[in-house]
Design a protein around this motif. Structure first.
Motif: not given
Length: 161
Positions: A140-159
Motif C-alpha cells: 500500500q502507498t500512504f500519503n499520496t497527493p490523492y490520499g492513500n492507495s487501495e491496499p494490494f493483496f496477492g499470492g505467488f509461486v516462484r521458482g
C-alpha cells in the motif's frame, strides 16, 4: 509521518548490523555472531541513468547461523532533473528449518507518498539445484497527493532452477 517510518526502518537496519548478542553468564561477555556459511560480503551498487538519475543500493547479511538468516538493504535514488528523491530500507528473514520467511520493505517516494510492502513465504520444494516458494504479499502507498492507495493483496509461486 511516513518519512519517520522510513528513517526508523533505515536506522533499525543499521543498528542490527552492529549489534552482537550478550551472554547471560557474565556482564559484558559477548557471544560472537556466526559468520555466514557462504561468506558473501556486503554489497554496494551504484548506477547513473539518463537523464541524470543516481541510484545507490547496499545489501548485507546481519545474521546467519546456518538455520536462520536476516538480510537487510537500503537504497537511495536522486533525480537531478526534477530534484525528486527516493529513500528505502528493507529487512528479510528466513528460517530454513521451518521453511518460513518474511520480508518488509518501506520506501519514501518524495512527493508521491510512502510505499509499504510485506511478504510471507513458505518453501514448498528445495533440493541442490532448485527452489520453489509460495507466499502472500501485501502492499500500500500512504500519503499520496490523492490520499492513500487501495491496499494490494496477492499470492505467488516462484521458482529458481
Amino acid at each position: 509521518m511516513q518519512k519517520l517510518v522510513v528513517l526508523f526502518a533505515a536506522n533499525l537496519a543499521l543498528a542490527l548490523a552492529f549489534v552482537s548478542p550478550v551472554d547471560n553468564n557474565g556482564p559484558g561477555r559477548q557471544i560472537p555472531i556466526p559468520k555466514p556459511t557462504d561468506e558473501k560480503p556486503n554489497k554496494f551498487d551504484w548506477d547513473v541513468r539518463k537523464p541524470g538519475i543516481l541510484d545507490l543500493k547496499t545489501t548485507g547479511t546481519f545474521y546467519d547461523d546456518g538455520g536462520k538468516r536476516l538480510d537487510g538493504s537500503a537504497s537511495y535514488s536522486k533525480n537531478f532533473v526534477d530534484h525528486s528523491q527516493k529513500i528505502g530500507a528493507g529487512l528479510n528473514y528466513h528460517d530454513y528449518n521451518s521453511r518460513l520467511g518474511a520480508g518488509l520493505n518501506v520506501q519514501d517516494l518524495d512527493r508521491a507518498g510512502t510505499r509499504v510492502q510485506a511478504e510471507l513465504t513458505n518453501t514448498l520444494l528445495k533440493d541442490r539445484f532448485s527452489n520453489i516458494e509460495g507466499g502472500l504479499r501485501y502492499g500500500q502507498t500512504f500519503n499520496t497527493p490523492y490520499g492513500n492507495s487501495e491496499p494490494f493483496f496477492g499470492g505467488f509461486v516462484r521458482g529458481r532452477f
